[in-house]
Design a protein around this motif. Structure first.
Motif, mmCIF file in Angstrom:
data_model
loop_
_atom_site.group_PDB
_atom_site.id
_atom_site.type_symbol
_atom_site.label_atom_id
_atom_site.label_comp_id
_atom_site.label_asym_id
_atom_site.label_seq_id
_atom_site.Cartn_x
_atom_site.Cartn_y
_atom_site.Cartn_z
ATOM 1 N N TYR A 64 0.759 -1.222 -0.038
ATOM 2 C CA TYR A 64 -0.016 0.093 0.080
ATOM 3 C C TYR A 64 0.863 1.103 0.007
ATOM 4 O O TYR A 64 2.105 1.189 0.493
ATOM 5 C CB TYR A 64 -0.834 0.046 1.316
ATOM 6 C CG TYR A 64 -1.897 -0.959 1.280
ATOM 7 C CD1 TYR A 64 -2.929 -1.158 0.450
ATOM 8 C CD2 TYR A 64 -1.775 -2.084 2.288
ATOM 9 C CE1 TYR A 64 -3.629 -2.015 0.546
ATOM 10 C CE2 TYR A 64 -2.669 -3.036 2.054
ATOM 11 C CZ TYR A 64 -3.999 -3.143 1.486
ATOM 12 O OH TYR A 64 -4.699 -4.038 1.407
ATOM 13 N N THR A 120 -2.446 4.808 3.030
ATOM 14 C CA THR A 120 -3.256 3.544 3.512
ATOM 15 C C THR A 120 -2.568 3.012 4.345
ATOM 16 O O THR A 120 -3.235 2.568 5.212
ATOM 17 C CB THR A 120 -3.409 2.600 2.107
ATOM 18 O OG1 THR A 120 -3.790 3.351 0.945
ATOM 19 C CG2 THR A 120 -4.168 1.588 2.237
ATOM 20 N N TYR A 174 -3.893 4.637 7.385
ATOM 21 C CA TYR A 174 -4.970 4.429 7.887
ATOM 22 C C TYR A 174 -5.112 2.908 8.406
ATOM 23 O O TYR A 174 -5.771 2.722 9.491
ATOM 24 C CB TYR A 174 -5.788 4.434 6.501
ATOM 25 C CG TYR A 174 -7.310 3.565 6.462
ATOM 26 C CD1 TYR A 174 -8.261 4.158 7.265
ATOM 27 C CD2 TYR A 174 -7.405 2.198 6.180
ATOM 28 C CE1 TYR A 174 -9.489 3.761 7.249
ATOM 29 C CE2 TYR A 174 -8.661 1.675 6.372
ATOM 30 C CZ TYR A 174 -9.810 2.440 6.866
ATOM 31 O OH TYR A 174 -10.763 1.675 7.185
#
Length: 177
Positions: free
Chosen positions: A132, A136, A139
């Motif tokens: 990623y 991301t 997150y």
């Protein structure tokens, strides 16, 4: 009774969570967190609405600010889902941004105090094997601790894969387990 239901995309977690919420008694309240921000999101929302049809759910939309959501005392709440709620809080200009995990946990604690039963759904995004981008990863680095915190507080945790529930903590009280 408070629970966490997790699973990958199209795993059956939502259907299982609905069964649990309905089976726990009372009039179930569905807290929807997916913002209808595009055609794909609108299609998913319609699919979930069709799945809930005829099951007695009332729906409240809550894209951000869970800690301010007012639900009836003693209700049975299905919160669908932490994955969307975290993204909304982190990436929306109106969200909590860096304070997202703490804001969501405050909201869950408030729900736990008001609800008789709380069923929380979260998507399992940690098994894809994908590489990623930095945003991301940021997150996911918030989603992991959020999942841990919620799982540590609830009475039972069930993982759903291929429509088959596997209880990881506690015992499901109703339906298939």
């Amino acid at each position: 009774m408070h629970s966490l239901i997790l699973g990958g995309s199209a795993s059956g977690k939502s259907e299982y969570a609905e069964e649990q919420a309905v089976g726990l008694g009372g009039r179930p309240l569905y807290v929807a967190t997916m913002e209808p921000f595009g055609e794909e999101a609108r299609e998913r929302i319609l699919r979930h609405q069709a799945m809930r049809a005829g099951k007695g759910f009332s729906t409240l939309e809550c894209y951000r600010g869970l800690e301010h959501l007012d639900v009836p005392q003693g209700s049975t709440v299905l919160l669908e889902c932490l994955t969307n709620l975290l993204a909304n809080e982190m990436f929306s200009p109106q969200g909590a941004e860096n304070g997202s995990v703490a804001a969501i946990l405050r909201g869950i604690h408030r729900l736990e105090q008001r609800c008789r039963h709380l069923v929380v759904v979260v998507g399992d995004l940690f098994r894809s094997g994908e590489i990623y981008d930095a945003e991301t990863w940021r997150y996911l680095s918030c989603l992991g601790p959020l999942n841990h915190a919620v799982a540590g507080e609830v009475d039972w945790v069930t993982e759903v894969g291929c429509g088959i529930p596997l209880t990881r903590k506690g015992q499901a009280l109703c339906g298939r387990a």
